[in-house]
Write an enzyme that holds these catalytic residues in place. Structure first.
Site, mmCIF file in Angstrom:
data_model
loop_
_atom_site.group_PDB
_atom_site.id
_atom_site.type_symbol
_atom_site.label_atom_id
_atom_site.label_comp_id
_atom_site.label_asym_id
_atom_site.label_seq_id
_atom_site.Cartn_x
_atom_site.Cartn_y
_atom_site.Cartn_z
ATOM 1 N N ASP A 151 -10.286 19.406 12.270
ATOM 2 C CA ASP A 151 -9.037 19.506 12.286
ATOM 3 C C ASP A 151 -8.563 18.004 12.511
ATOM 4 O OD1 ASP A 151 -6.162 19.810 11.920
ATOM 5 O OD2 ASP A 151 -6.094 21.415 13.454
ATOM 6 N N GLU A 173 -9.816 20.863 7.492
ATOM 7 C CA GLU A 173 -8.889 21.737 7.267
ATOM 8 C C GLU A 173 -7.926 21.019 6.042
ATOM 9 O OE1 GLU A 173 -5.035 21.197 9.769
ATOM 10 O OE2 GLU A 173 -4.530 23.364 9.615
ATOM 11 N N GLU A 174 -8.066 19.858 5.728
ATOM 12 C CA GLU A 174 -7.345 19.298 4.536
ATOM 13 C C GLU A 174 -7.973 19.374 3.211
ATOM 14 O OE1 GLU A 174 -4.486 18.274 4.848
ATOM 15 O OE2 GLU A 174 -4.582 18.242 7.113
ATOM 16 N N ASP A 234 -1.826 13.182 8.385
ATOM 17 C CA ASP A 234 -2.959 13.913 8.603
ATOM 18 C C ASP A 234 -3.840 13.776 7.409
ATOM 19 O OD1 ASP A 234 -0.908 15.274 6.855
ATOM 20 O OD2 ASP A 234 -0.775 16.991 7.929
ATOM 21 N N LEU A 284 -6.008 16.381 12.293
ATOM 22 C CA LEU A 284 -4.630 16.246 12.944
ATOM 23 C C LEU A 284 -4.201 17.613 13.133
ATOM 24 C CD1 LEU A 284 -3.528 13.294 13.733
ATOM 25 C CD2 LEU A 284 -1.672 14.019 12.123
ATOM 26 N N ASP A 285 -4.184 17.676 14.430
ATOM 27 C CA ASP A 285 -3.590 19.080 14.881
ATOM 28 C C ASP A 285 -2.162 18.924 15.528
ATOM 29 O OD1 ASP A 285 -3.952 21.907 15.763
ATOM 30 O OD2 ASP A 285 -3.783 20.902 18.079
ATOM 31 N N GLU A 330 -10.691 25.086 14.645
ATOM 32 C CA GLU A 330 -9.795 24.850 15.723
ATOM 33 C C GLU A 330 -10.306 25.579 16.935
ATOM 34 O OE1 GLU A 330 -5.324 23.898 13.742
ATOM 35 O OE2 GLU A 330 -6.311 26.208 13.344
ATOM 36 N N ASP A 354 0.733 -1.120 0.066
ATOM 37 C CA ASP A 354 -0.071 0.021 0.186
ATOM 38 C C ASP A 354 0.975 1.226 0.037
ATOM 39 O OD1 ASP A 354 -2.277 -1.824 0.509
ATOM 40 O OD2 ASP A 354 -1.875 -1.653 2.606
HETATM 41 P P1 AHG Z 1 -1.953 21.869 12.224
HETATM 42 O O1 AHG Z 1 -1.073 21.051 12.698
HETATM 43 O O2 AHG Z 1 -3.290 21.467 12.269
HETATM 44 O O3 AHG Z 1 -1.651 22.877 11.119
HETATM 45 O O4 AHG Z 1 -2.073 22.939 13.553
HETATM 46 C C1 AHG Z 1 -0.837 23.461 14.134
HETATM 47 C C2 AHG Z 1 -1.429 24.820 14.815
HETATM 48 C C3 AHG Z 1 -1.633 24.544 16.179
HETATM 49 O O5 AHG Z 1 -2.087 23.296 16.737
HETATM 50 C C4 AHG Z 1 -0.467 25.179 17.038
HETATM 51 O O6 AHG Z 1 -0.666 25.708 18.211
HETATM 52 C C5 AHG Z 1 0.116 25.977 16.062
HETATM 53 O O7 AHG Z 1 -0.114 25.715 14.790
HETATM 54 C C6 AHG Z 1 1.708 26.224 16.239
HETATM 55 O O8 AHG Z 1 2.080 27.173 15.327
HETATM 56 P P2 AHG Z 1 3.407 27.864 15.262
HETATM 57 O O9 AHG Z 1 4.302 26.633 14.997
HETATM 58 O O10 AHG Z 1 3.303 28.912 14.664
HETATM 59 O O11 AHG Z 1 3.706 28.391 16.939
HETATM 60 MN MN MN Z 2 -4.440 22.403 13.750
HETATM 61 MN MN MN Z 3 -4.249 19.897 11.169
#
Ligand code: AHG
Ligand code: MN
Ligand code: MN
Length: 335
Positions: free
Chosen positions: A115, A92-93, A69, A117-118, A273, A63
């Site tokens: 979202d 988000e994706e 994410d 995967l955050d 978020e 696969d």
């Molecule tokens: P994601 O991985 O969904 O894009 O979110 C990342 C977000 C959030 O979770 C986090 O608080 C912030 O981006 C961190 O951003 P910086 O690296 O700019 O601090």
């Molecule tokens: Mn996020």
């Molecule tokens: Mn995300």
């Protein structure tokens, strides 16, 4: 031994207690619970990526290996298609809204924002990540679901929560009657009620902000951060909003993602978020505002992927920050 309450039992029991219960929201929440378990399994394997194959390559079973994410996105979409109660998703994706296929004679009643995967940059270094979700009702007058169907105020959200894939995996959610936390017991593969009726402390010893951007913040915000330093608050910043806010929820404190020169509107996304995390924190007795000092849940969204600033956490600390910003904005306007 205390009786164990699983997430499914809890969801069903609590929906029955509501007078207007139809059991339909229960199905959406259960779909989310299943997706969370599948994503959890994959997150736990992430460290094995060099053995199982790197993203874009083929793994041992032939696969294609996916970015986590995108994997999470796909699984949540698939699971939310199960019950036929969710009509469409904003993720988000995906740039556009995702319409879900109809299930038999069911008329779906809900919309989900997520979202999947955050904090995804944390995956490669084995640090906590999360999933954020919010559920809205389709407004009665709408005959078809469009992008506009999602442009509802945060205060119209009917359920919200997050999953934290951490040292243990937790699902925390609310349907507007307080918040409850469930820990995944890997031995039985069930989320079990572990943190009933969570209340955020009125104050705490932590602040959480990307202080590396200090020079890019507005002057009032810089002064507030100086004030946090003066108070000897402890700085904690994981870089995953779910993990950072989770800490504040249990230990008390304040999480900030203000506007910077790079992100004049803030970086985080309002719909999937800021709003769901604000509903969770407010239901625990906390507060959430933006840098313009509006309540996050009162903001009228204009776009599904709109960004927002956010200040969220212990109620007394948010109110103090609000007073602080008002005071210094006034001083600056007089000088
Ligand atoms: P994601 O991985 O969904 O894009 O979110 C990342 C977000 C959030 O979770 C986090 O608080 C912030 O981006 C961190 O951003 P910086 O690296 O700019 O601090
Ligand atoms: Mn996020
Ligand atoms: Mn995300």
């Amino acid at each position: 031994m205390n009786k164990i309450t699983t997430l499914d039992e809890f969801i069903i029991h609590h929906e029955k207690l509501q007078s207007d219960s139809t059991g339909r929201l229960t199905s959406v929440l259960r779909d989310i619970g299943i997706a969370a378990k599948i994503v959890n399994r994959e997150v736990n394997k992430a460290g094995l990526v060099n053995i199982l194959g790197i993203e874009g390559s083929s793994n041992a079973s032939g696969d294609q290996v996916q970015k986590l994410d995108l994997f999470a996105n796909e699984k949540f979409i698939k699971c939310l298609s199960n019950s036929g109660e969710c009509a469409a998703i904003v993720s988000e994706e995906n740039q556009q809204i995702i319409h879900l296929p109809k299930v038999k004679d069911k008329k779906p009643g809900y919309l989900v924002v997520m979202d999947p995967l955050d904090g995804s940059s944390n995956i490669d270094v084995n640090v906590s990540v999360g999933t954020i979700f919010g559920i809205y009702k389709i407004r009665g007058e709408e005959t078809e679901v469009t992008k506009e169907s999602f442009l509802q105020k945060g205060s119209d959200i009917i359920a919200a929560g997050y999953v934290l894939y951490g040292t243990s995996t937790m699902l925390v959610y609310t349907t507007g009657n307080g918040i409850n936390g469930f820990t995944l017991d890997p031995s039985i593969g069930e989320f079990c009620l572990s943190h009933p009726n969570i209340k955020i402390p009125d104050r705490g010893n932590y602040y959480s902000v990307n202080q590396g951007y200090y020079l890019k913040f507005d002057v009032e915000m810089r002064r507030y951060i100086d004030y946090c330093c003066d108070l000897n608050l402890r700085l904690r910043y994981i870089g995953s909003m779910v993990s950072d806010v989770h800490r504040m929820l249990f230990q008390g404190g304040i999480f900030l993602y203000p506007n910077t020169r790079k992100y004049p509107q803030g970086k985080l996304r309002l719909l999937y978020e800021c709003v769901p995390m604000s509903m969770v924190v407010e239901q625990a007795g906390g507060r959430a505002i933006n840098s313009k000092l509006q309540q996050i849940l009162d903001v009228e969204p204009q776009d599904i992927h709109q960004r927002s600033t956010i200040v969220i956490g212990s109620p007394e600390m948010i109110t103090e920050m609000e007073e602080f910003i008002k005071k210094y904005t006034l001083i600056d306007s007089v000088v």
